[in-house]
Write an enzyme that holds these catalytic residues in place. Sequence first.
Site, PDB file in Angstrom:
ATOM      1  N   GLY A 210       3.536   2.321  -2.093  1.00  0.00           N
ATOM      2  CA  GLY A 210       3.825   3.001  -3.468  1.00  0.00           C
ATOM      3  C   GLY A 210       2.591   3.624  -4.293  1.00  0.00           C
ATOM      4  O   GLY A 210       1.522   3.764  -3.677  1.00  0.00           O
TER       5      GLY A 210
ATOM      6  N   SER B  93      20.359 -10.775   0.961  1.00  0.00           N
ATOM      7  CA  SER B  93      21.554 -10.886   0.709  1.00  0.00           C
ATOM      8  C   SER B  93      22.093 -12.006   0.419  1.00  0.00           C
ATOM      9  O   SER B  93      23.134 -12.403  -0.055  1.00  0.00           O
ATOM     10  CB  SER B  93      22.221 -10.369   2.185  1.00  0.00           C
ATOM     11  OG  SER B  93      21.952 -11.242   3.334  1.00  0.00           O
TER      12      SER B  93
ATOM     13  N   ALA C  67       0.884  -1.169   0.083  1.00  0.00           N
ATOM     14  CA  ALA C  67      -0.019   0.004  -0.008  1.00  0.00           C
ATOM     15  C   ALA C  67       0.713   1.309   0.026  1.00  0.00           C
ATOM     16  O   ALA C  67       0.272   2.432  -0.007  1.00  0.00           O
ATOM     17  CB  ALA C  67      -0.839  -0.098   1.220  1.00  0.00           C
TER      18      ALA C  67
ATOM     19  N   LYS D 239       8.708 -10.750 -13.883  1.00  0.00           N
ATOM     20  CA  LYS D 239       7.168 -10.311 -14.166  1.00  0.00           C
ATOM     21  C   LYS D 239       6.413 -11.587 -14.722  1.00  0.00           C
ATOM     22  O   LYS D 239       5.366 -11.985 -14.288  1.00  0.00           O
ATOM     23  CB  LYS D 239       6.709  -9.185 -14.686  1.00  0.00           C
ATOM     24  CG  LYS D 239       7.206  -7.791 -14.111  1.00  0.00           C
ATOM     25  CD  LYS D 239       6.442  -7.738 -12.830  1.00  0.00           C
ATOM     26  CE  LYS D 239       6.935  -6.551 -11.919  1.00  0.00           C
ATOM     27  NZ  LYS D 239       6.278  -6.511 -10.729  1.00  0.00           N
TER      28      LYS D 239
ATOM     29  N   ASP E 108       6.105  -8.565   5.108  1.00  0.00           N
ATOM     30  CA  ASP E 108       6.978  -8.895   4.307  1.00  0.00           C
ATOM     31  C   ASP E 108       6.482  -9.979   3.418  1.00  0.00           C
ATOM     32  O   ASP E 108       5.964 -10.949   3.516  1.00  0.00           O
ATOM     33  CB  ASP E 108       7.985  -9.823   5.161  1.00  0.00           C
ATOM     34  CG  ASP E 108       9.418  -9.740   4.345  1.00  0.00           C
ATOM     35  OD1 ASP E 108       9.379 -10.096   3.284  1.00  0.00           O
ATOM     36  OD2 ASP E 108      10.412 -10.003   5.060  1.00  0.00           O
TER      37      ASP E 108
ATOM     38  N   LEU F 139       4.268   1.112 -18.341  1.00  0.00           N
ATOM     39  CA  LEU F 139       5.015   1.641 -17.239  1.00  0.00           C
ATOM     40  C   LEU F 139       4.313   2.722 -16.546  1.00  0.00           C
ATOM     41  O   LEU F 139       3.783   3.628 -17.306  1.00  0.00           O
ATOM     42  CB  LEU F 139       6.149   2.554 -18.119  1.00  0.00           C
ATOM     43  CG  LEU F 139       7.000   3.349 -17.154  1.00  0.00           C
ATOM     44  CD1 LEU F 139       7.898   2.404 -16.279  1.00  0.00           C
ATOM     45  CD2 LEU F 139       7.983   4.035 -18.348  1.00  0.00           C
TER      46      LEU F 139
END
Length: 321
Positions: A21, A99, A19, A181, A66, A206
Site C-alpha cells: 500500500g 467467504s 508493503a 480499528k 497472509d 485519513l
Amino acid sequence: MRMRESNEEEKKSVCVMDASGPLGHALVARLLRRGYTVHAATYPHHHHHPEEEYQQHPRLKLFRADPLDYHAIADAVHGCSGLFAIFNTPSSSQSQSHSCFLDEEEGMVEAEVRAAHNILEACAQTDTMERVVFNSSVTAVVWRPQPEEDDDAALQLDENTWSDLTFCRRFKARLWHALAKTLSERTAWALAMDRGVDMVAINAGLLTGPGLTAGHPYLKGAPDMYDHGVLVTVDVDFLADAHIAAYECPTAYGRYLCFNNAICRPEDAAKLAQMLISSAAAPRPPAPPSDELKVIPQRIHTKKLNKLMLDFTSGVYGDIN
C-alpha cells in the site's frame, strides 16, 4: 525487549507488512535509504508489489504473508529487530478466504482482530524483535457518546481516549471501521503487554493521496467528525516519517495521534470534498457550499507526536516521564 542504545548502531533487518500500500511503499523506500535490510511482506489480495521498483536492491527481501496465516507472518519477521504492522482489511469479494464470514462488515472486523493477534504473537516468538510499530487509526480514538457541550475537559481527546465499543457496535453500519480499528488495537496492546513486546501505536488520520475516494470506510462518519472537530487527514510522507521516529527513538512509547491537517473550516471541508469528487470514477454531487458549514473548534492535537518528532530530528532523547 531491548531498544537500540544509539541510532548510530549498525542497522538491522526490519519487516514492513503490508508493503504494497502507499504507506508500506513509502516505508520500504525510507528504510532502504536508512541502511536497513527490509523484509517487504505483501498480502495476496494486493496487486502492487515492491519488487516492481526495488527488484535489484541488495537489501530487499520479498515475502508473501497472509495476515490470517500465523506461520506466513512468522516467516516474514524471522530475524527482524522491528516490524511496521499495517493492515487494511480487504472486502470479502477480494479474498476467497473471507467467504466464511456472515457478511462483509463482520468479516472485516474479525479479520483485523485475527491479524493483530497473529502479528503480535509472531513478534513475541521472534527473539531478535525489539519493537513493533502498529499502524492504527484516529477512528480508534474519537467515536464515543458526546458529553455535555459545557464540559470542556471531556470534549478534548488525546492518546488516552478510546472509541467506545458499545457506541461503535450500536452504529456498526457506518462505524464498522472504527470498531475494527479499536478492537484490533486493543487486541494488539493486550498481547504486547502479556508477551512483553515493546509496541508503539500510530493512530493516523485519513491517509490522503491517489486512489482515495468518498467510499473509504473512514469517511462514513465524516459529517459527524467534522461537527465534533475530529476530522483529520495525513499525507503519506508525514505518516511514514512518524513511523520511522516511533521505531528509532528510544523514548517513544504508547499511542501517538498522527495527522497534519485538521478539517475545521468550511473551505477545508469543501477542498476535501472536491478532492474526493475528482478522484472518484463515477460522478458525484458537488461539494456542499461553504456557507452550509461553520468553523469548528479542533478537539484533538498532536502535541505528543510533535515532541517525538522534535526529539527524533534533533537526536536528543530525554526521559519519557
